[in-house]
Scaffold this active site. Sequence first.
Site, PDB file in Angstrom:
ATOM      1  N   CYS A  50      38.780  45.998  40.531  1.00 19.01           N
ATOM      2  CA  CYS A  50      40.149  45.778  40.990  1.00 19.01           C
ATOM      3  C   CYS A  50      40.759  47.092  41.488  1.00 19.01           C
ATOM      4  O   CYS A  50      40.743  48.094  40.778  1.00 19.01           O
ATOM      5  CB  CYS A  50      41.001  45.216  39.854  1.00 19.01           C
ATOM      6  SG  CYS A  50      42.701  44.973  40.367  1.00 19.01           S
ATOM      7  N   GLY A 103      33.138  36.246  49.656  1.00 14.82           N
ATOM      8  CA  GLY A 103      33.008  35.493  50.909  1.00 14.82           C
ATOM      9  C   GLY A 103      32.098  34.288  50.870  1.00 14.82           C
ATOM     10  O   GLY A 103      31.820  33.712  51.916  1.00 14.82           O
TER      11      GLY A 103
HETATM   12  C1  LIG Z   1      44.391  35.786  43.324  1.00 17.48           C
HETATM   13  C2  LIG Z   1      43.199  36.664  42.988  1.00 17.48           C
HETATM   14  C3  LIG Z   1      43.175  37.346  41.798  1.00 17.48           C
HETATM   15  C4  LIG Z   1      42.063  38.142  41.445  1.00 17.48           C
HETATM   16  N1  LIG Z   1      42.017  38.708  40.203  1.00 17.48           N
HETATM   17  C5  LIG Z   1      40.887  39.344  39.816  1.00 17.48           C
HETATM   18  C6  LIG Z   1      40.711  39.777  38.473  1.00 17.48           C
HETATM   19  O1  LIG Z   1      41.559  39.559  37.595  1.00 17.48           O
HETATM   20  N2  LIG Z   1      39.553  40.427  38.157  1.00 17.48           N
HETATM   21  C7  LIG Z   1      38.578  40.653  39.088  1.00 17.48           C
HETATM   22  O2  LIG Z   1      37.531  41.229  38.754  1.00 17.48           O
HETATM   23  N3  LIG Z   1      38.702  40.244  40.357  1.00 17.48           N
HETATM   24  C8  LIG Z   1      39.825  39.576  40.732  1.00 17.48           C
HETATM   25  N4  LIG Z   1      39.907  39.064  41.992  1.00 17.48           N
HETATM   26  C9  LIG Z   1      38.768  39.232  42.918  1.00 17.48           C
HETATM   27  C10 LIG Z   1      37.798  38.048  42.779  1.00 17.48           C
HETATM   28  O3  LIG Z   1      37.253  37.994  41.476  1.00 17.48           O
HETATM   29  C11 LIG Z   1      36.655  38.175  43.797  1.00 17.48           C
HETATM   30  O4  LIG Z   1      35.951  39.363  43.533  1.00 17.48           O
HETATM   31  C12 LIG Z   1      37.150  38.229  45.244  1.00 17.48           C
HETATM   32  O5  LIG Z   1      38.141  37.239  45.475  1.00 17.48           O
HETATM   33  C13 LIG Z   1      35.992  38.039  46.219  1.00 17.48           C
HETATM   34  O6  LIG Z   1      35.361  36.793  46.037  1.00 17.48           O
HETATM   35  P1  LIG Z   1      35.674  35.544  47.009  1.00 17.48           P
HETATM   36  O7  LIG Z   1      35.493  36.025  48.418  1.00 17.48           O
HETATM   37  O8  LIG Z   1      34.681  34.489  46.627  1.00 17.48           O
HETATM   38  O9  LIG Z   1      37.096  35.140  46.754  1.00 17.48           O
HETATM   39  C14 LIG Z   1      40.999  38.281  42.357  1.00 17.48           C
HETATM   40  C15 LIG Z   1      41.041  37.586  43.579  1.00 17.48           C
HETATM   41  C16 LIG Z   1      42.117  36.777  43.893  1.00 17.48           C
HETATM   42  C17 LIG Z   1      42.128  36.008  45.201  1.00 17.48           C
END
Ligand SMILES: Cc1cc2nc3c(=O)[nH]c(=O)nc-3n(C[C@H](O)[C@H](O)[C@H](O)COP(=O)(O)O)c2cc1C
Length: 333
Positions: free
Chosen positions: A100, A214
């Site tokens: 994060c 993604g």
């Molecule tokens: C609303 C939101 C909150 C997130 N909160 C966290 C979190 O608390 N911890 C974390 O490791 N990643 C967090 N992420 C990142 C996601 O875990 C993930 O790594 C990121 O969205 C990429 O994956 P995706 O493309 O499948 O969404 C968050 C993403 C979103 C959209």
Amino acid sequence: MKPDNTSKYAANRFSIAPMLDWTDRHCRYFHRLLTNETLLYTEMVTTGAIIHGKGDFLAYNQEEHPVALQLGGSNPQDLATCAKLAAERGYDEINLNVGCPSDRVQNGRFGACLMAEPELVAQCVASMREVVDIPVTVKTRIGIDDQDSYEFLTDFVSIVAEKGGCEQFTIHARKAWLSGLSPKENREIPPLDYPRAYQLKKDFSHLNIAVNGGVKTLEDSLVHLEHLDGVMVGREAYQNPYLLAQVDQQIFGLDKPVKKRSQVVEEMYPYIEAQLSKGAYLGHITRHMIGLFQAMPGARQWRRYISENAHKPGAGIEVVETALAKIPQELNV
Ligand SMILES: Cc1cc2nc3c(=O)[nH]c(=O)nc-3n(C[C@H](O)[C@H](O)[C@H](O)COP(=O)(O)O)c2cc1C
């Protein structure tokens, strides 16, 4: 890689990402109705909240298993305290957030900025592993700022694996800019680099490596699983949750019927009633269900009815029943 249901990391073959404000316990309960096998992650919970906060930050529903707690922190003792509490409560895995990039998290010296401190991350993992028997895993990026070479990533992984004993990494396959981009931009602007995650698995074949970032379809997930041990899906699983309805069959190879969307809504009723009777607020549960009918006739009416009514004082299950009636019955979806 074929499903290996005997490994202690078996569930990690497919997981739903930790997402702050999104993957709360109501959301996880709903996702669990769509898929039995998927590993569910909590939102990130900071060690400070667990140790000093008022309220129970470790609460979850027993139905959520397998469920992993994601911790945010960088003090090895505090992390160990929280990991122990979580293991006692029955969590199946502890995951450390090293991905994060938000300012708040950087001020606390945790999240993605920890990629620059692999020795500290190793200590954090080691001190948690000392006090729990469940897996302690790490979710990280492929780099931060200008530290984005493959060597930077492999140094990080080898130190955390060798000195910390971490056996499982989830790699969000893009780097993070620690300043200049918002967390949202940091999920969109840095380019995805899946081959880097694949290479990592080749070079660390003894480690369990999952990829994140993604992924939008189960077909894409299966392609990643030819190279890696696991796939973690975030936004798509939340915004289009019906994607999850075929995970048990397509990803875990189970032979079972696929649930209809309306069945999943109806299966939520007892949970919603029970939560409302404990004082929960309908909108806090239904907001996670809004995307269930995505791209179906009636989807907009379903969404709109819930959005306009679930937050009203005293709103109850009838709001969901009426919203469901907006989906044409003959579709049988
Ligand atoms: C609303 C939101 C909150 C997130 N909160 C966290 C979190 O608390 N911890 C974390 O490791 N990643 C967090 N992420 C990142 C996601 O875990 C993930 O790594 C990121 O969205 C990429 O994956 P995706 O493309 O499948 O969404 C968050 C993403 C979103 C959209």
